[in-house]
Design a protein around this motif. Structure first.
Motif, PDB file in Angstrom:
ATOM      1  N   LEU A  61      33.990  53.592  33.080  1.00  0.00           N
ATOM      2  CA  LEU A  61      33.654  54.143  31.770  1.00  0.00           C
ATOM      3  C   LEU A  61      32.143  54.343  31.627  1.00  0.00           C
ATOM      4  CD1 LEU A  61      34.479  54.996  28.924  1.00  0.00           C
ATOM      5  CD2 LEU A  61      34.223  52.627  28.217  1.00  0.00           C
ATOM      6  N   LYS A  63      30.105  55.018  33.945  1.00  0.00           N
ATOM      7  CA  LYS A  63      29.747  56.227  34.705  1.00  0.00           C
ATOM      8  C   LYS A  63      30.063  57.480  33.893  1.00  0.00           C
ATOM      9  CE  LYS A  63      30.306  58.728  38.977  1.00  0.00           C
ATOM     10  NZ  LYS A  63      30.460  59.988  38.229  1.00  0.00           N
ATOM     11  N   ASP A  64      31.242  57.476  33.244  1.00  0.00           N
ATOM     12  CA  ASP A  64      31.601  58.624  32.407  1.00  0.00           C
ATOM     13  C   ASP A  64      30.564  58.835  31.307  1.00  0.00           C
ATOM     14  OD1 ASP A  64      33.810  58.915  33.937  1.00  0.00           O
ATOM     15  OD2 ASP A  64      35.240  58.127  32.474  1.00  0.00           O
ATOM     16  N   ASP A  67      27.481  60.252  32.739  1.00  0.00           N
ATOM     17  CA  ASP A  67      27.696  61.685  32.981  1.00  0.00           C
ATOM     18  C   ASP A  67      27.534  62.476  31.690  1.00  0.00           C
ATOM     19  OD1 ASP A  67      28.186  61.122  35.586  1.00  0.00           O
ATOM     20  OD2 ASP A  67      30.369  61.355  35.492  1.00  0.00           O
ATOM     21  N   ARG A  68      28.152  61.933  30.619  1.00  0.00           N
ATOM     22  CA  ARG A  68      28.104  62.638  29.349  1.00  0.00           C
ATOM     23  C   ARG A  68      26.663  62.695  28.834  1.00  0.00           C
ATOM     24  NH1 ARG A  68      31.761  64.618  25.418  1.00  0.00           N
ATOM     25  NH2 ARG A  68      33.218  64.721  27.134  1.00  0.00           N
TER      26      ARG A  68
ATOM     27  N   LYS B 106      42.834  59.108  32.888  1.00  0.00           N
ATOM     28  CA  LYS B 106      42.184  59.020  34.203  1.00  0.00           C
ATOM     29  C   LYS B 106      43.088  58.418  35.275  1.00  0.00           C
ATOM     30  CE  LYS B 106      37.813  58.162  34.637  1.00  0.00           C
ATOM     31  NZ  LYS B 106      36.538  57.443  34.609  1.00  0.00           N
ATOM     32  N   ARG B 132      40.061  63.589  33.449  1.00  0.00           N
ATOM     33  CA  ARG B 132      38.700  63.086  33.597  1.00  0.00           C
ATOM     34  C   ARG B 132      38.299  62.124  32.481  1.00  0.00           C
ATOM     35  NH1 ARG B 132      35.169  67.664  33.438  1.00  0.00           N
ATOM     36  NH2 ARG B 132      33.557  66.238  34.109  1.00  0.00           N
ATOM     37  N   GLY B 133      39.188  61.847  31.571  1.00  0.00           N
ATOM     38  CA  GLY B 133      38.901  60.876  30.519  1.00  0.00           C
ATOM     39  C   GLY B 133      37.939  61.371  29.461  1.00  0.00           C
ATOM     40  N   MET B 134      37.755  62.684  29.386  1.00  0.00           N
ATOM     41  CA  MET B 134      36.780  63.211  28.434  1.00  0.00           C
ATOM     42  C   MET B 134      37.307  63.184  26.994  1.00  0.00           C
ATOM     43  SD  MET B 134      33.922  63.849  29.752  1.00  0.00           S
ATOM     44  CE  MET B 134      33.486  63.273  31.373  1.00  0.00           C
ATOM     45  N   ILE B 137      37.104  59.669  25.722  1.00  0.00           N
ATOM     46  CA  ILE B 137      35.774  59.318  25.210  1.00  0.00           C
ATOM     47  C   ILE B 137      35.667  59.737  23.747  1.00  0.00           C
ATOM     48  CG2 ILE B 137      33.317  59.906  25.349  1.00  0.00           C
ATOM     49  CD1 ILE B 137      33.460  59.814  28.312  1.00  0.00           C
TER      50      ILE B 137
END
Lengths: 171, 200
Positions: A61, A63-64, A67-68, B106, B132-134, B137
């Motif tokens: 998470l 890392k995500d 990235d964001r 994911k 991708r879990g976007m 989020i």
């Protein structure tokens, strides 16, 4: 001793290389954007592993979220925009600097209250002590005079005796 | 010593009160789980998204599938052991008529997810696939499983972190879901209930 030093060196090396690995994949053309990115990932908390920033954490998470953050910074987002984005999703918790509001007031004012409270107690104790230091009543004055007179007589007697004894010893 | 005795009592009681307050404060901390965060989304509409179906990559769903009636949105993945633990209970709830939408978060592969649903049962009315879990989020998801209670207006009412089991359902989620259902059923039935499909 040497073994311990080696051990700690290895630990430091491992930690710092993991940290570097977390950042390697992000390249910037604009150094100011890179600086902003680094600042942000060190101030945003990873919601998964709660006492780490998203820069420190190896959680997927984190890392995500890096990235964001990278994408947002590359697209020209300001620091506040990225923080607002994270707070809107993960709550105030996501940002390492809590905002001043009713629920966090105790965090911001607590230390001040403790210091003021301590100062108040000290002041109060000092004052009350000087207040109790009142003069003696007439009766007590007389008693004190009598006692000190008696004491004076006694002590001169004792001094005389002592002197006499000293003389005797010398001869 | 000309102090009024009342003031003295107040001053003497102060440390005691402070101690009692601190005890309660710390005792509460002992039984609360700091990893359970309340959702920042509570009271807000679900975020906009467009996600493919788990079974059919061609079929796209939007946030419209989360509107129109009270429902649960369950975030899961095949790599999550707790999801496996709660899956049987979700099947049970689905059998009892609870409307659940699944958000696959994911996952390792689409095939694994489909296989899971085929072998363990599919309690979900709609299956969203967030590779991708976007979207997760945007929902503030920070782990799996998580379960959101969404009201008929498509607003997040509550978020539960961890598995849904009998205790959680009886004590927390169930009553909230029933309350939302009661409001939903009370209103005149002119609004169309959400279709299980969604638009493509």
């Amino acid at each position: 001793m040497r073994v311990m030093t080696m051990f700690w060196l290895l630990v430091v090396l491992a930690v710092s290389s993991a940290y570097a690995a977390n950042l390697q994949t992000y390249t910037f053309d604009d150094p100011s954007k890179e600086a902003l990115f680094r600042e942000l990932i060190n101030e945003i908390r990873c919601p998964k592993c709660q006492n780490q920033t998203i820069a420190d954490s190896d959680a997927p998470l984190a890392k995500d979220l890096r990235d964001r953050t990278y994408l947002m910074v590359q697209e020209g987002a300001t620091k506040q925009e990225v923080i607002d984005y994270m707070v809107a999703r993960y709550g105030d918790f996501a940002y390492y600097r809590p905002p001043v509001q009713m629920s966090t007031l105790v965090l911001w004012l607590g230390p001040l209250v403790v210091i003021l409270g301590g100062a108040g107690v000290i002041l109060w104790r000092v004052r009350s002590r000087s207040n109790t230091d009142v003069g003696l009543s007439a009766e007590e004055q007389a008693q004190l005079a009598k006692l000190s007179a008696a004491n004076a007589v006694e002590s001169t007697d004792a001094a005389n005796q002592q002197a006499g004894r000293n003389k005797g010893n010398q001869s | 010593m000309a102090q009024p005795s009342k003031l003295k009592w107040v001053i003497l009681a102060f440390p005691l009160l402070l101690f009692i307050w601190l005890t309660i404060f710390l005792l509460r901390g002992l039984f609360s789980d700091p990893t359970e965060l309340s959702s920042a989304l509570v009271g807000k509409p679900v975020p906009a998204f467009e996600l493919p179906d788990v079974y059919n990559p061609e079929q796209m769903h939007t946030e419209a599938v989360l509107k129109g009636r009270p429902m649960l949105l369950n975030v899961w993945a095949t790599w999550c052991p707790t999801c496996q633990a709660e899956h049987a209970y979700l099947n049970k709830l689905a059998d009892e008529g609870v409307y659940i939408v699944g958000l696959n978060y994911k996952d390792d592969s689409r095939a694994k997810a489909v296989n899971w649903l085929n072998t363990l049962g599919d309690p979900y009315q709609v299956n969203l696939f967030d590779e991708r879990g976007m979207v997760a989020i945007d929902f503030g998801v920070y782990g799996a499983p998580e379960t959101f209670l969404i009201n008929m207006n498509g607003e997040v009412v509550y978020r539960h972190v961890g598995d849904v089991n009998d205790r959680v359902w009886q004590q927390v989620l169930g009553p909230k879901y029933e309350a939302e259902m009661a409001t939903y059923l009370k209103q005149p039935m002119e609004t169309e209930p959400a279709s299980a499909g969604g638009q493509s």
